[in-house]
Scaffold this motif. Structure first.
Motif, PDB file in Angstrom:
ATOM      1  N   ASP A 150     -11.930   2.030  -7.657  1.00  0.00           N
ATOM      2  CA  ASP A 150     -11.240   1.251  -6.648  1.00  0.00           C
ATOM      3  C   ASP A 150      -9.794   0.989  -7.020  1.00  0.00           C
ATOM      4  N   GLY A 151      -9.582   0.697  -8.297  1.00  0.00           N
ATOM      5  CA  GLY A 151      -8.230   0.425  -8.752  1.00  0.00           C
ATOM      6  C   GLY A 151      -7.316   1.586  -8.455  1.00  0.00           C
ATOM      7  N   THR A 152      -7.800   2.765  -8.702  1.00  0.00           N
ATOM      8  CA  THR A 152      -6.958   3.920  -8.494  1.00  0.00           C
ATOM      9  C   THR A 152      -6.701   4.155  -7.024  1.00  0.00           C
ATOM     10  N   LEU A 153      -7.699   3.830  -6.226  1.00  0.00           N
ATOM     11  CA  LEU A 153      -7.464   3.952  -4.791  1.00  0.00           C
ATOM     12  C   LEU A 153      -6.289   3.081  -4.400  1.00  0.00           C
ATOM     13  N   ALA A 154      -6.234   1.890  -4.994  1.00  0.00           N
ATOM     14  CA  ALA A 154      -5.131   0.989  -4.678  1.00  0.00           C
ATOM     15  C   ALA A 154      -3.811   1.583  -5.159  1.00  0.00           C
ATOM     16  N   GLU A 155      -3.826   2.166  -6.382  1.00  0.00           N
ATOM     17  CA  GLU A 155      -2.583   2.715  -6.912  1.00  0.00           C
ATOM     18  C   GLU A 155      -2.138   3.932  -6.109  1.00  0.00           C
ATOM     19  N   ARG A 156      -3.111   4.658  -5.601  1.00  0.00           N
ATOM     20  CA  ARG A 156      -2.759   5.906  -4.942  1.00  0.00           C
ATOM     21  C   ARG A 156      -2.496   5.707  -3.449  1.00  0.00           C
ATOM     22  N   MET A 157      -3.105   4.713  -2.870  1.00  0.00           N
ATOM     23  CA  MET A 157      -2.972   4.565  -1.425  1.00  0.00           C
ATOM     24  C   MET A 157      -2.750   3.116  -1.044  1.00  0.00           C
ATOM     25  N   PRO A 158      -1.487   2.675  -1.105  1.00  0.00           N
ATOM     26  CA  PRO A 158      -1.210   1.272  -0.798  1.00  0.00           C
ATOM     27  C   PRO A 158      -1.712   0.863   0.580  1.00  0.00           C
ATOM     28  N   GLU A 159      -1.747   1.816   1.500  1.00  0.00           N
ATOM     29  CA  GLU A 159      -2.159   1.453   2.864  1.00  0.00           C
ATOM     30  C   GLU A 159      -3.623   1.033   2.930  1.00  0.00           C
ATOM     31  N   THR A 160      -4.367   1.373   1.853  1.00  0.00           N
ATOM     32  CA  THR A 160      -5.774   0.964   1.880  1.00  0.00           C
ATOM     33  C   THR A 160      -5.942  -0.501   1.510  1.00  0.00           C
ATOM     34  N   LEU A 161      -4.871  -1.123   1.044  1.00  0.00           N
ATOM     35  CA  LEU A 161      -4.966  -2.549   0.693  1.00  0.00           C
ATOM     36  C   LEU A 161      -4.977  -3.379   1.971  1.00  0.00           C
ATOM     37  N   VAL A 162      -6.104  -3.877   2.321  1.00  0.00           N
ATOM     38  CA  VAL A 162      -6.186  -4.634   3.569  1.00  0.00           C
ATOM     39  C   VAL A 162      -6.912  -5.948   3.330  1.00  0.00           C
ATOM     40  N   GLY A 163      -6.832  -6.797   4.359  1.00  0.00           N
ATOM     41  CA  GLY A 163      -7.620  -8.024   4.359  1.00  0.00           C
ATOM     42  C   GLY A 163      -7.349  -8.908   3.169  1.00  0.00           C
ATOM     43  N   GLU A 164      -8.425  -9.478   2.655  1.00  0.00           N
ATOM     44  CA  GLU A 164      -8.296 -10.511   1.625  1.00  0.00           C
ATOM     45  C   GLU A 164      -7.641  -9.974   0.358  1.00  0.00           C
ATOM     46  N   TYR A 165      -7.859  -8.726   0.031  1.00  0.00           N
ATOM     47  CA  TYR A 165      -7.304  -8.201  -1.210  1.00  0.00           C
ATOM     48  C   TYR A 165      -5.782  -8.094  -1.141  1.00  0.00           C
ATOM     49  N   ARG A 166      -5.284  -7.717   0.029  1.00  0.00           N
ATOM     50  CA  ARG A 166      -3.844  -7.580   0.172  1.00  0.00           C
ATOM     51  C   ARG A 166      -3.174  -8.939  -0.064  1.00  0.00           C
ATOM     52  N   GLU A 167      -3.740  -9.981   0.547  1.00  0.00           N
ATOM     53  CA  GLU A 167      -3.180 -11.312   0.395  1.00  0.00           C
ATOM     54  C   GLU A 167      -3.235 -11.753  -1.072  1.00  0.00           C
ATOM     55  N   GLN A 168      -4.361 -11.452  -1.704  1.00  0.00           N
ATOM     56  CA  GLN A 168      -4.555 -11.815  -3.115  1.00  0.00           C
ATOM     57  C   GLN A 168      -3.522 -11.109  -3.995  1.00  0.00           C
ATOM     58  N   LEU A 169      -3.289  -9.839  -3.705  1.00  0.00           N
ATOM     59  CA  LEU A 169      -2.323  -9.083  -4.503  1.00  0.00           C
ATOM     60  C   LEU A 169      -0.912  -9.595  -4.240  1.00  0.00           C
ATOM     61  N   ASN A 170      -0.618  -9.885  -2.964  1.00  0.00           N
ATOM     62  CA  ASN A 170       0.695 -10.456  -2.642  1.00  0.00           C
ATOM     63  C   ASN A 170       0.925 -11.735  -3.438  1.00  0.00           C
ATOM     64  N   GLN A 171      -0.105 -12.576  -3.510  1.00  0.00           N
ATOM     65  CA  GLN A 171       0.041 -13.852  -4.229  1.00  0.00           C
ATOM     66  C   GLN A 171       0.292 -13.620  -5.708  1.00  0.00           C
ATOM     67  N   ARG A 172      -0.404 -12.667  -6.277  1.00  0.00           N
ATOM     68  CA  ARG A 172      -0.209 -12.384  -7.716  1.00  0.00           C
ATOM     69  C   ARG A 172       1.202 -11.885  -7.967  1.00  0.00           C
ATOM     70  N   ILE A 173       1.656 -10.998  -7.101  1.00  0.00           N
ATOM     71  CA  ILE A 173       3.005 -10.453  -7.273  1.00  0.00           C
ATOM     72  C   ILE A 173       4.037 -11.558  -7.060  1.00  0.00           C
ATOM     73  N   GLU A 174       3.811 -12.394  -6.046  1.00  0.00           N
ATOM     74  CA  GLU A 174       4.750 -13.502  -5.791  1.00  0.00           C
ATOM     75  C   GLU A 174       4.877 -14.402  -7.005  1.00  0.00           C
ATOM     76  N   SER A 175       3.734 -14.809  -7.566  1.00  0.00           N
ATOM     77  CA  SER A 175       3.790 -15.755  -8.687  1.00  0.00           C
ATOM     78  C   SER A 175       4.479 -15.120  -9.900  1.00  0.00           C
ATOM     79  N   GLN A 176       4.277 -13.823 -10.083  1.00  0.00           N
ATOM     80  CA  GLN A 176       4.912 -13.177 -11.241  1.00  0.00           C
ATOM     81  C   GLN A 176       6.408 -12.949 -11.003  1.00  0.00           C
ATOM     82  N   LEU A 177       6.772 -12.685  -9.756  1.00  0.00           N
ATOM     83  CA  LEU A 177       8.201 -12.535  -9.458  1.00  0.00           C
ATOM     84  C   LEU A 177       8.915 -13.871  -9.636  1.00  0.00           C
TER      85      LEU A 177
END
Lengths: 532, 149
Positions: free
Chosen positions: A142-169
């Motif tokens: 699954d991880g690689t799917l995310a790395e290879r195909m950003p468009e597959t990041l949908v729903g709750e996971y996308r929001e979760q990833l956005n939050q992680r990136i936001e907090s680190q930025l």
């Protein structure tokens, strides 16, 4: 035995996602090149695309002459195969045979020898298999799917990833965020003190605001060769960092207001609304008492699960809000009000549902109230305890408030006065023309007396349990049975001290001199408390 | 006598990250008991097909739909993996904890999973610690044991 090594689920991959220095460098270069701030969504997509390229290169290096395992391919003895799904385990085909499966049709089975393990069998020549569609990579399926195909990041996971990136930025401090957009701090256009003074003057001329950044820009004489989006972002950032300005725009719109021209009660909430938390043990609340506490709407109560938000909600007006000219920002009505992009305070239009009159109000999120209804309460002589309907207005950012009219007749209602440093309750005939909750209505003739008593008790630091006891004893005299409804007690205690229902109920449950007589009623056990 | 491979997992303290699976060797000489237990996981359609205690039948290659790995399975395990485990009522919250875990491994080709992953698969999020306590105690349930690293 089959063991799947280090396979991450999508959620684990997102949870463990860490920005690398190379990600930040890439992002900074991209923002510099585009000279345009990016939204969090775009930042996430940019970083994932970079990771995708990196993963592909890394995979090419690691594979060398081996083939990636795909069930659709054919393999021969001696061929090396890499299994990304098993953490890139590499093996060599040592045997092939026909597969035997009545449901599967024709396929082959290849036996693969791994360097450190038993041989394992894999299918080949199978046209329909998920691994034929998606090449997989280093982080597991699954991880690689995310790395290879950003468009597959949908729903709750996308929001979760956005939050992680936001907090680190945010933690990196190299890139600043404003209204959901990001830009490198060092590359911001320099907004000087003169620009800020001009912005203040522009807002002053507009009565304090609200004013959008775009409306302000022509007044500030910025160089024309600076990208307009960068101008807006830089000015927004400078205004945000200057305490003279407050961002008050609802729902993604950035609007500025001069802080010194905001209503005093918005900046400094009245004493009546300030909750100084009371220590109590939540364990004291039995499930029955917890239900009673939850049934009393309070902005500082526990959030109650809402299955589907309504567009019109009935609430009971608490005393402390009636006399502050405010509404409680209850969890169940919060969705009716716009949310701010940056500021804890934002403007809202309050519509009088009876006359259509519109007034400017303020949503004050930290202290959880909506300010701007004082004149409306006075105009209609709304008592505390009245039923109010709060609904979405016709336009975005508008909220309509109404009440239910009734024949103006005098009724016996609870009234309160403050005499000789004591609050007294009595039942008196009082004209009411609005529907109200029996247990919650409290009429008051001179609220300034109450204010003085509240200030006095606050200065003296009268303990919470003493306030509750005094009020309870007084309320108990109003009924022949000497019982007090918990809603009445809550409303009455809040006349003198702001406190949510749970600490009051915990006190009733733990003090031996209160006796629960059933339903929502309590009475005092005579002689079991010390008077003094 | 216990083999070194069987002993190894017992010497390591299990954690929420430990991988578990069905250790079919644990069933050892009790293949009939295993056969009967496997029968209890069959769907209604296949229950009638496997009514006898006859363990014989033609072996088939079952392909893991996620990994492509192939396993030679006897008819009852093949039916469980290829058909019964795909039915809606195969795994419900009413299924007992041990049975539910066993069924997960039957359906995924006995790929090892951690208690956290198992909790997710059986729809009992937050119960990973209960699963760990169950699978790592002195008593071995239905051959569910830690994987020997």
């Amino acid at each position: 035995m089959v063991q799947q090594q280090q396979k991450q689920t999508f959620e684990e991959w997102v949870d463990a996602f860490e920005l690398r220095p190379a990600d930040l460098e890439f992002l900074t270069h991209m923002l510099l090149e585009k000279e345009t701030p990016l939204s969090t969504e775009d930042v996430t997509a940019t970083i994932l695309h970079r990771r995708e390229g990196e993963a592909t290169m890394q995979m090419r290096q690691e594979l060398r002459d081996a083939s990636i395992y795909m069930p659709g391919a054919s393999y021969v003895v001696g061929q090396d195969i890499v299994f990304p799904i098993f953490n890139y385990a590499q093996g060599r085909v040592v045997q092939t045979r026909e597969g035997s499966n009545p449901d599967q049709g024709t396929f082959q089975v290849v036996r693969v020898d791994f360097e450190d393990g038993e041989p394992r069998d894999f299918a080949s020549g199978v046209a329909d298999h998920v691994l034929n569609k998606y090449p997989v990579g280093k982080s597991g399926v699954d991880g690689t799917l995310a790395e290879r195909m950003p468009e597959t990041l949908v729903g709750e996971y996308r929001e979760q990833l956005n939050q992680r990136i936001e907090s680190q930025l945010l933690a990196s401090r190299e890139i600043v965020r404003l209204a959901g957009y990001w830009f490198p701090r060092d590359l911001l256009f320099e907004v000087n003190e003169g620009h800020l003074n001009l912005a203040e003057a522009a807002l002053d001329m507009a009565g304090g605001g609200p004013m959008s950044t775009e409306e302000m820009l022509p007044e500030l004489d910025f160089p024309q060769d600076v990208n307009s989006k960068l101008q807006t972002f830089s000015l927004n950032y400078a205004l945000q960092e200057d305490e003279r300005f407050d961002e008050v725009g609802p729902d993604g719109r950035v609007l500025w207001f001069l802080r010194r021209l905001q209503p005093l009660e918005v900046l400094h909430p009245p004493l009546r609304l300030r909750y100084d938390p009371v220590a109590f043990s939540p364990d004291a609340l039995t499930p029955e008492l917890k239900i009673l506490a939850d049934e009393i709407d309070d902005e500082f109560g526990d959030p109650v699960e809402i299955s589907e938000p309504d567009t019109q909600i009935q609430i009971v007006l608490p005393f402390h809000h009636r006399w502050s000219g405010t509404l409680p920002l209850l969890p169940r009505i919060a969705h009716l009000f716009p949310t701010a992009t940056l500021s804890p305070r934002l403007q809202v239009v309050l519509v009088d549902g009876h006359s259509g009159e519109r007034v400017k109000g303020w949503v004050v999120r930290p202290e959880r109230f909506i300010w701007g209804l004082r004149s409306w309460y006075e105009k209609y002589d709304v008592p505390s305890g009245a039923y109010l309907n709060v609904a979405c207005g016709e336009k975005p950012g508008e909220v309509m408030v109404t009440f239910q009219r009734r024949d103006p007749i005098s009724e016996w209602v609870r009234t309160t006065t403050a005499t000789k440093n004591k609050m007294r309750f009595a039942m008196k005939k009082y004209p009411v023309s609005i529907e109200y909750a029996d247990e919650m209505i409290i009429a008051v003739e001179d609220v300034t007396e109450i204010d003085e008593l509240q200030i006095n008790m606050n200065e003296k630091g009268v303990p919470f349990d003493r306030i509750v006891l005094d009020i309870f004893r007084n309320l108990a005299t109003l009924t022949p049975q000497g019982t007090v409804h918990v809603r009445t007690l809550f409303q009455s205690v809040n006349v003198l001290r702001r406190v949510p229902p749970a600490p009051i109920l915990a006190l009733l449950a733990t003090c031996p001199y209160y006796h629960h007589v059933g339903d929502a009623y309590w009475r005092l056990k005579p002689g079991e408390f010390e008077d003094g | 006598m216990i083999s070194p491979a069987q002993l190894a997992p017992l010497l390591v303290k299990s954690s929420l990250e430990t991988h578990f699976h069905i250790d079919f060797e644990w069933w050892g000489p009790h293949s009939r008991a295993l056969h009967i237990y496997l029968q209890s996981h069959l769907c209604e359609e296949h229950k009638s097909e496997f009514t006898s205690d006859d363990e014989k039948g033609e072996m088939a290659d079952w392909m893991n739909p996620e990994t492509g790995e192939v396993q030679r399975l006897d008819p009852i395990r093949y039916a469980l993996s290829a058909h019964c485990s795909q039915q809606d009522r195969y795994l419900t919250l009413k299924t007992s904890l041990v049975d539910a875990i066993f069924r997960v491994f039957l359906s995924n080709g006995n790929q090892s999973l951690t208690p956290r992953e198992l909790a997710h698969h059986i729809g009992r999020e937050g119960k990973a610690d209960v699963i760990l306590r169950t699978l790592s105690g002195r008593r071995v349930y239905k051959g569910l044991r830690p994987v020997a690293e």
